[in-house]
Design a protein around this motif. Structure first.
Motif, PDB file in Angstrom:
ATOM      1  N   PHE A 295      -6.829  -1.200   6.496  1.00  0.00           N
ATOM      2  CA  PHE A 295      -5.706  -0.876   6.031  1.00  0.00           C
ATOM      3  C   PHE A 295      -4.908   0.037   6.932  1.00  0.00           C
ATOM      4  N   ASP A 296      -3.460  -0.198   6.995  1.00  0.00           N
ATOM      5  CA  ASP A 296      -2.412   0.458   8.008  1.00  0.00           C
ATOM      6  C   ASP A 296      -1.457   0.684   7.138  1.00  0.00           C
ATOM      7  N   TYR A 297      -1.148   2.047   6.861  1.00  0.00           N
ATOM      8  CA  TYR A 297      -0.114   2.346   5.966  1.00  0.00           C
ATOM      9  C   TYR A 297       1.336   2.085   7.050  1.00  0.00           C
ATOM     10  N   ASP A 298       2.282   1.483   6.155  1.00  0.00           N
ATOM     11  CA  ASP A 298       3.479   1.117   6.788  1.00  0.00           C
ATOM     12  C   ASP A 298       4.409   2.392   7.035  1.00  0.00           C
TER      13      ASP A 298
ATOM     14  N   PHE B 233      -4.809   8.851  11.587  1.00  0.00           N
ATOM     15  CA  PHE B 233      -4.209   9.095  10.201  1.00  0.00           C
ATOM     16  C   PHE B 233      -3.944   7.983   9.376  1.00  0.00           C
ATOM     17  N   ASP B 234      -3.675   6.844   9.937  1.00  0.00           N
ATOM     18  CA  ASP B 234      -2.918   5.933   9.044  1.00  0.00           C
ATOM     19  C   ASP B 234      -3.736   4.560   9.110  1.00  0.00           C
ATOM     20  N   GLU B 235      -5.102   4.644   9.444  1.00  0.00           N
ATOM     21  CA  GLU B 235      -5.756   3.631   9.506  1.00  0.00           C
ATOM     22  C   GLU B 235      -7.271   3.660   8.764  1.00  0.00           C
TER      23      GLU B 235
END
Ligand code: TTP
Ligand code: MG
Length: 580
Positions: free
Chosen positions: A21-24, A115-117
């Motif tokens: 997952f990688d947040y947009d 933070f974002d993966e």
């Protein structure tokens, strides 16, 4: 002659299903979550004079990540710019999202990268659900999310993939891997839809059998989408492996796990000359791209050749075979178990000038307050976020470390050379810091007066003349709290740490010649929590404490001074190149 692959490649773990997952536009999304009206506006997040990210409305209007503020305003005059210097809001959002994703996992293999993966190893969920399928009616299948409650789940069509695939002609393929990945793609779709519905955050997901492939393939369709790398994966007679054809066109520096210096040495070997940096990029890339395919098919290329090319002081053992595996899209590293507590917590600040004792004391006090507050948030059991009293230490640190980065004296011509060298001093953490009833301010004051000043004197014995560009305060060396041998999940903390460390080493083992564990994939949160400090030498002192000299670390951009996550440094340096 290429060596027979089966002889030299580590066995591929294609029995797994892994989601990445990688947040947009993560930082921008955090502000949008706080104020949803911003979603419709072009929104950019500023650090120093740069836009570190912007939302998709801004991207639609021509803005992009890592742009100068002045350029952004020129391109999109009505852009709303918010300040992103305080990263605590990003850390908190990251934690919440991580806990949400983790809650789907059965095996608790849920690993954060920065933070974002996030990676989830969902192999067990997939296997269980395959065992429940009705082969006569795959179209109307039901995915069970909880083993003990078969009503919890969602309906799906097990004859097709959810979302796009690579290659994009999702031709029918009967191999078992195909079915596993189909189920994986439906679960990915379900989770990211739920993530958006419940939190408002959108994400981009990659589905494959390893951390490497899921991360790479996820990037194919951004934002708010997902991509599955479909079989055949195996390289059998007369078959083209989709893994190799997918990975072949990547520039070697883009492969996670091949650090910038390793990539550079491989390029040198393939090109037989120094890659041209003139028009190229400073950090890890040049105009003279070398693809994975070119390396793999180069004459005489083999793990042994790679070993020779990459050998150097401190080169990790087996580097050739590891690189060879990556060039074939083989990565057998595990998705690590979710962490109950961080292995270190560190707080730091940087300064234009810090050269007087009163100012230093003020800064130490401020850092101590933040550190103790952070310890109470991260290490004390309680469901609530900030008010932790009364609580219980889940684990407590035994060591405190003070690091400084001294500014070099002026050169004779009045200029000053930059230095990234840190020096550190560690000592036992006084017990009173772990009091949960005392006021943080009082504890911080005491810590400064009876411990930190003495530690500072070890680093800077001279009364004056020092000038610091950075001060970092960290607690390390976590130990289980008395009587609490298990975490909430029933796992032993110390053995968990050991396991996590070995897993992290695995993923960061491809370090460069300084033999430091700093590779391209050091997570941002790790860096921030002090994981990335690179110990160069340790000098024993008589009083049960020690001084460490740390190697260079890259968290501050040498050009603009912005604090850049390690993962983002390549992108960040590219920004400066374009800007020149
Ligand atoms: P990215 O995942 O690179 O970017 P993103 O999530 O904003 O956008 P995308 O939709 O393309 O994934 O980085 C994650 C966050 O890290 C980003 O929101 C801001 C921060 N960041 C920096 O602080 N400095 C940098 O130089 C970069 C590249 C990112
Ligand atoms: Mg992102």
């Amino acid at each position: 002659m290429l060596p027979a692959k089966s002889q030299v490649l580590p066995s591929r773990r294609d029995d797994r299903v892994i989601l990445h997952f990688d947040y947009d536009c993560f930082y921008a999304s955090v502000f949008e979550a706080e104020n949803p009206t911003l979603k419709a506006e072009p929104l950019a997040v500023q650090q120093k004079q740069i836009i570190v990210t912007c939302n998709y409305e801004a991207r639609r209007r021509g803005l992009r990540k890592l742009q100068l503020i002045k350029d952004a305003r020129r391109i999109c005059p009505d852009v709303i710019i918010v300040l992103g210097e305080d990263i605590s809001r990003f850390r908190d959002a990251s934690k919440t999202l991580y806990q949400f994703l983790r809650s789907f996992s059965w095996n608790d293999r849920a690993e954060r990268l920065g933070f974002d993966e996030v990676w989830l190893d969902i192999t067990d969920m997939i296997e269980y659900n395959i065992s429940l399928l009705n082969p006569h009616d795959l179209v109307q299948s039901f995915f069970v999310l909880q083993k003990d409650d078969p009503t919890q789940g969602f309906a799906f069509n097990a004859t097709c993939y959810a979302g796009p695939t690579v290659p994009d002609n999702a031709s029918t393929n009967d191999e078992p891997l195909s079915l596993r990945l189909k189920l994986g793609s439906h679960l990915a779709f379900y989770i990211r839809t739920e993530l958006e519905r419940r939190t408002g955050y959108t994400s981009t997901v990659g589905i494959s059998t390893s951390k490497l492939l899921s991360k790479l393939v996820g990037n194919m369709h951004k934002p708010k989408d997902q991509t599955t790398l479909i079989p055949p994966y195996a390289c059998q007679e007369g078959q083209v492996s989709n893994v190799e054809s997918f990975i072949d066109d990547y520039e070697i520096g883009k492969i996670p796990g091949i650090g910038s210096k390793l990539a550079h040495r491989i390029r040198q070997h393939i090109l037989q000359h120094e890659p041209d940096f003139e028009k190229g990029l400073v950090y890890g890339e040049t105009k003279e791209n070398v693809t994975v395919k070119e390396v793999r098919l180069a004459e005489g290329m083999s793990p042994e050749t790679l070993d020779k090319v990459l050998a150097g002081p401190g080169s990790p053992h087996g580097i050739g075979i590891k690189m060879w595996a990556l060039l074939h899209g083989v990565d057998d590293t595990e998705v690590s178990f979710a962490k109950a507590v961080p292995s270190q917590i560190s707080i730091e600040d940087s300064y234009i000038r810090l050269d007087t004792l009163p100012e230093l004391l003020k800064q130490l006090k401020m850092l101590s307050c933040r550190l103790i507050e952070r310890m109470r948030i991260d290490l004390v059991t309680s469901d609530d976020s900030r008010i932790r009293l009364p609580g219980k230490w889940l684990a407590h640190p035994k060591t405190i470390r003070l690091s400084t980065r001294p500014r070099l004296p002026l050169n004779p011509d009045g200029t000053r050379s930059r230095s990234f060298k840190r020096i550190s001093h560690s000592a036992p953490l006084p017990n009173y810091v772990l009091s949960l009833t005392d006021n943080i301010d009082v504890l911080a004051e005491r810590l400064v007066n009876d411990t930190l000043i003495a530690m500072f004197r070890k680093l800077h014995p001279e009364k004056a003349g020092w000038n610091l560009s950075l001060v970092n305060l960290a607690v390390t060396n976590m130990a289980e709290a008395g009587g609490e041998s298990k975490t909430a999940n029933g796992r032993d903390i110390s053995s968990m740490f050991k396991r996590q460390e070995s897993v992290h080493k695995e993923f960061t083992a491809y370090a460069d010649e300084q033999s430091t564990p700093q590779a391209e994939l050091v997570p941002r949160t790790k860096m921030e929590e002090g994981y990335s400090h690179l110990v160069d030498s340790t000098v024993e002192l008589e009083d049960n404490s020690w001084v460490e000299e740390e190697d260079e670390d890259n968290e501050r951009c040498g050009i603009c001074g912005m604090s850049v996550p390690l993962f983002a440094m390549q992108a960040h340096m590219r920004f400066h190149e374009v800007d020149r």
